[in-house]
Design a protein around this motif. Structure first.
Motif, PDB file in Angstrom:
ATOM      1  N   UNK A   1       9.666   3.786   4.494  1.00  0.00           N
ATOM      2  CA  UNK A   1       9.108   3.712   3.138  1.00  0.00           C
ATOM      3  C   UNK A   1       8.477   5.049   2.761  1.00  0.00           C
ATOM      4  N   UNK A  29      -3.285   3.841  10.658  1.00  0.00           N
ATOM      5  CA  UNK A  29      -3.239   3.454   9.244  1.00  0.00           C
ATOM      6  C   UNK A  29      -1.793   3.236   8.814  1.00  0.00           C
ATOM      7  N   UNK A  32      -0.625  -0.017  10.023  1.00  0.00           N
ATOM      8  CA  UNK A  32      -1.140  -1.126   9.219  1.00  0.00           C
ATOM      9  C   UNK A  32      -0.466  -1.186   7.853  1.00  0.00           C
ATOM     10  N   UNK A  33      -0.363  -0.023   7.200  1.00  0.00           N
ATOM     11  CA  UNK A  33       0.093  -0.009   5.809  1.00  0.00           C
ATOM     12  C   UNK A  33       1.609  -0.032   5.679  1.00  0.00           C
ATOM     13  N   UNK A  34       2.300   0.220   6.788  1.00  0.00           N
ATOM     14  CA  UNK A  34       3.760   0.206   6.729  1.00  0.00           C
ATOM     15  C   UNK A  34       4.334   1.459   6.091  1.00  0.00           C
ATOM     16  N   UNK A  35       3.485   2.458   5.867  1.00  0.00           N
ATOM     17  CA  UNK A  35       3.954   3.745   5.340  1.00  0.00           C
ATOM     18  C   UNK A  35       2.879   4.784   5.615  1.00  0.00           C
ATOM     19  N   UNK A 309      -9.956   1.933   3.039  1.00  0.00           N
ATOM     20  CA  UNK A 309      -9.473   0.549   2.929  1.00  0.00           C
ATOM     21  C   UNK A 309      -8.931   0.305   1.522  1.00  0.00           C
ATOM     22  N   UNK A 312      -5.550   1.941   1.122  1.00  0.00           N
ATOM     23  CA  UNK A 312      -4.500   1.122   1.745  1.00  0.00           C
ATOM     24  C   UNK A 312      -4.165  -0.077   0.850  1.00  0.00           C
ATOM     25  N   UNK A 315      -2.193   1.115  -2.047  1.00  0.00           N
ATOM     26  CA  UNK A 315      -0.834   1.472  -1.622  1.00  0.00           C
ATOM     27  C   UNK A 315       0.046   0.229  -1.506  1.00  0.00           C
ATOM     28  N   UNK A 316      -0.544  -0.860  -1.014  1.00  0.00           N
ATOM     29  CA  UNK A 316       0.218  -2.102  -0.850  1.00  0.00           C
ATOM     30  C   UNK A 316       0.707  -2.678  -2.170  1.00  0.00           C
ATOM     31  N   UNK A 317      -0.098  -2.529  -3.233  1.00  0.00           N
ATOM     32  CA  UNK A 317       0.261  -3.187  -4.488  1.00  0.00           C
ATOM     33  C   UNK A 317       0.860  -2.218  -5.505  1.00  0.00           C
ATOM     34  N   UNK A 318       1.251  -1.029  -5.025  1.00  0.00           N
ATOM     35  CA  UNK A 318       1.845  -0.046  -5.939  1.00  0.00           C
ATOM     36  C   UNK A 318       3.027  -0.646  -6.698  1.00  0.00           C
ATOM     37  N   UNK A 319       3.799  -1.473  -6.009  1.00  0.00           N
ATOM     38  CA  UNK A 319       5.012  -2.003  -6.641  1.00  0.00           C
ATOM     39  C   UNK A 319       4.825  -3.426  -7.150  1.00  0.00           C
ATOM     40  N   UNK A 320       3.594  -3.927  -7.053  1.00  0.00           N
ATOM     41  CA  UNK A 320       3.357  -5.307  -7.479  1.00  0.00           C
ATOM     42  C   UNK A 320       3.119  -5.377  -8.979  1.00  0.00           C
ATOM     43  N   UNK A 326      -5.444  -8.481  -7.549  1.00  0.00           N
ATOM     44  CA  UNK A 326      -6.821  -8.988  -7.613  1.00  0.00           C
ATOM     45  C   UNK A 326      -7.479  -8.334  -8.831  1.00  0.00           C
TER      46      UNK A 326
END
Lengths: 434, 434
Positions: A1, A29, A32-35, A309, A312, A315-320, A326
């Motif tokens: 990714x 990190x 955890x974050x996958x990237x 945190x 991270x 970063x996870x919801x960049x594509x959401x 939230x």
């Protein structure tokens, strides 16, 4: 990714901590974050000698928010002028923002979040409250099932350090303040910390995410700890209490209490046992009951822990889809409620009173009768004899709960009795039991 | 936005609590989640009289996981046989799963998560550890910037209730256990609670998300609290410690310690002041330092609080690319590390030792010399005189840190000295300071 590119603006205590944590724990990190999460650009108006290998450095800090390669802007310059412009510009440029700036969020958050929502970007601010304790996440997500009744917190480390030293070593406020300044815990101008303004910024944020109301810092009540004497700390102890500079946000039938002031807390509560520069927050909720969170509320890497945190999370919801994230203030922006913030006169608490009275017969009876007329019940009294008969006698009382305006009226009457040597010291009491 | 449909399987304590919380706070939850969350289907093998208005009820609980209308299956039947089949079937059917089942996750989590990842669904388990405390979220997301050094927790309320009563009231273990059973805090068969198996399930989960290792419940060391005497609790107090049934997961140079046992903790630590059925977890991390979390670890609505928070989290990421979600075990599944779990003999702790010795001159010297030969240093000694000269003399020692196998060897030698009246009581000590 694809790696996520971070631009850090501000290379002070928290900025350097953030850079260090992202670099040192880079591998974990990424696991955890996958990237990969990479700092590609740093904005610092002055060169303070801190090296940022791998990152471009700009003296024009707006170059970071205008950098098309930067995905997330981390704002760590503090203040509410340039920082506000910078954050608004970052949002305008479609960047996600992570900030540790409590003043900015408490005072201009409504405007910032509205702009962010319009642009579909995130503004994350875990580091703005209680440093490294993940309290925003706990309330906004961890307790999302609950109707929250109140939040109470020791959310200023400087104030807690001073009160802890006063208790442990019987020292005076001014003496400890000087030490705190020498240790770097307190600023040269300690007003923000000791007058409760910093805590009120944080409490304003906690109240919004707990109750789903807009940020209303201007309505927060603040009282500082400068008038607390070491004797008060000792008398409180004798009564089974600790004095803490507490922020309290409570939902009542008539509105929301939002107040920061010195507070007596029963010594059996965990929060009464949070010492030194540590922070702690207690939350009372309908399903889970009381929950309690404690940790370092300030400092380079503790604050960086919360900043990273957030990075991270973002970063996870960049594509959401933005509607799925939230919400900034825990509740959807179009469903914030208009619960009023109550003026302090409407708030009901118990009180600790210390009156230095003239040593005449009948003084106690006179004072007790004023309180009784005001329907104020006394729970405990300490009266200390003085070796010197001409010296004033300290009279300490613990009352039951009464509305603040009734207490004010009674204290005005007592002041007119001509029995007081100094003005009355009054400290609110919170049982924090329900 | 389309409502999210939830199917609840199991209508016991937690199932009814979950139904109640989702219904009572339905409006606030919708304001937070941005959509309605509705229980549409309930699976309960028996009718216990609990009404679930608005939800279809099935006696065949597999009907819930086969219901095409259900988006999220909430598994609350407990156990590891039917629950395992049910969760695997739900995943196979492409449902997201929320569970409070610590035994299932600790023992079969690796398999469950692998299946979930293959299907691109979420399995959320906040309620499996420490009930309503959002500790999974705190470690997995709130502390994601940190390298975690250790996690220590009071994660079984029954055990903590028993130890608290023993201390507060000087009562005996068996006496308090009976009361706990009468109050419903302890099961008729209390083995899972008092032998530390339940705590080891939870600790196994905490260790995985803290260190990024697969779940390895079978390697956890457990020692129960059944042999702790009220005298030990009192002696510990005299030495400045509290006895708690602690789970400890610690990363060392050689591997991971994973152990649940009675533990002496300095009374100044917040975690030493967590009483009754309350749970607490302390986490030591490199950037933020120590953080501490406390709340109710069991019960209907405290557990439901965590279940519903998970449901909201899962609802949010329903449309998110699965690779962007928070990984089940905090770290990406393909990057878990193979740190070994250390056998207890390799663990290094300090010890509390109680030996009831014959009242002869030279006994202390003999014992001290065995310890000294084993390079075990003594930090404190209490020797109690007995009124009756023929009665055994309790000799209490606090040692410095030593590897468990060296302590075992020394204790074996002491047993052969022929000075002991009963076997040695040995309790590990944790300073929890760094």
């Amino acid at each position: 990714m694809k790696p996520v590119n971070v631009g850090i603006v501000g290379l002070g205590t928290v900025g350097t901590g953030t850079f260090n944590v992202l670099n040192r724990n880079r591998e974990d990190i990424a696991r955890r974050a996958g990237r990969e999460i990479v700092v590609t650009h740093v904005g610092a108006r002055r060169d303070n000698g801190f090296a940022t290998p791998g990152a471009k450095v700009s003296r024009d800090i707006f170059a970071v928010v205008n950098d098309p390669e930067v995905d997330i802007v981390v704002e760590l310059i503090g203040g509410t002028t340039v920082a506000r412009d910078l954050v608004m510009k970052a949002i305008e440029n479609g960047k996600h923002v992570v900030t540790a700036n409590k003043a900015l969020i408490a005072q201009y958050g409504n405007e910032v979040f509205a702009a962010a929502q319009k642009k579909g970007v995130n503004v994350a601010f875990e580091a703005a409250v209680a440093g490294g304790i993940p309290i925003i996440k706990a309330i906004r997500e961890g307790l999302a099932a609950n109707r929250i009744a109140w939040v109470a917190g020791i959310i200023n480390g400087t104030g807690n350090f001073i009160l802890t030293e006063m208790r442990d070593k019987g020292r005076d406020f001014n003496d400890v303040l000087k030490e705190a300044q020498a240790l770097g815990y307190a600023e040269a101008d300690p007003t923000f910390d000791v007058e409760g303004i910093d805590a009120a910024h944080k409490l304003t944020i906690l109240a919004s995410i707990a109750f789903g109301i807009p940020l209303q810092f201007e309505k927060a009540f603040t009282e500082g700890i400068t008038k607390i004497g070491r004797d008060d700390v000792a008398y409180a102890e004798e009564l089974g209490y600790r004095v803490k500079h507490l922020g309290v946000a409570r939902r009542t039938a008539n509105g929301v209490e939002l107040r920061v002031h010195p507070t007596l807390i029963p010594e059996a509560r965990l929060i009464a046992n949070v010492h030194g520069v540590m922070n702690a927050v207690m939350v009372m909720s309908d399903a889970v009951g009381p929950t309690f969170y404690s940790g370092r509320g300030a400092g380079s890497e503790p604050t960086a822990s919360a900043v990273v945190a957030d990075v991270i999370d973002v970063a996870r919801v960049l594509t959401t889809d933005p509607t799925n994230r939230v919400p900034h203030l825990a509740f959807q922006a179009d469903s914030l409620s208009d619960l009023p913030i109550l003026p302090i006169e409407e708030v009901e608490t118990a009180y600790y009173l210390r009156m230095d009275v003239k040593d005449h017969p009948g003084v106690l009876a006179k004072i007790a009768s004023v309180l009784s007329e005001g329907a104020i019940n006394i729970e405990a009294i300490i009266q200390k004899d003085q070796a010197d008969e001409t010296a004033p006698v300290p009279l300490i009382m613990l009352t039951r709960k009464v509305q603040e305006k009734k207490m004010n009226a009674a204290l005005d009457k007592i002041r007119k009795l001509d029995v007081l040597v100094n003005d009355i010291t009054r400290i609110r009491v919170e049982a924090l039991s329900q």
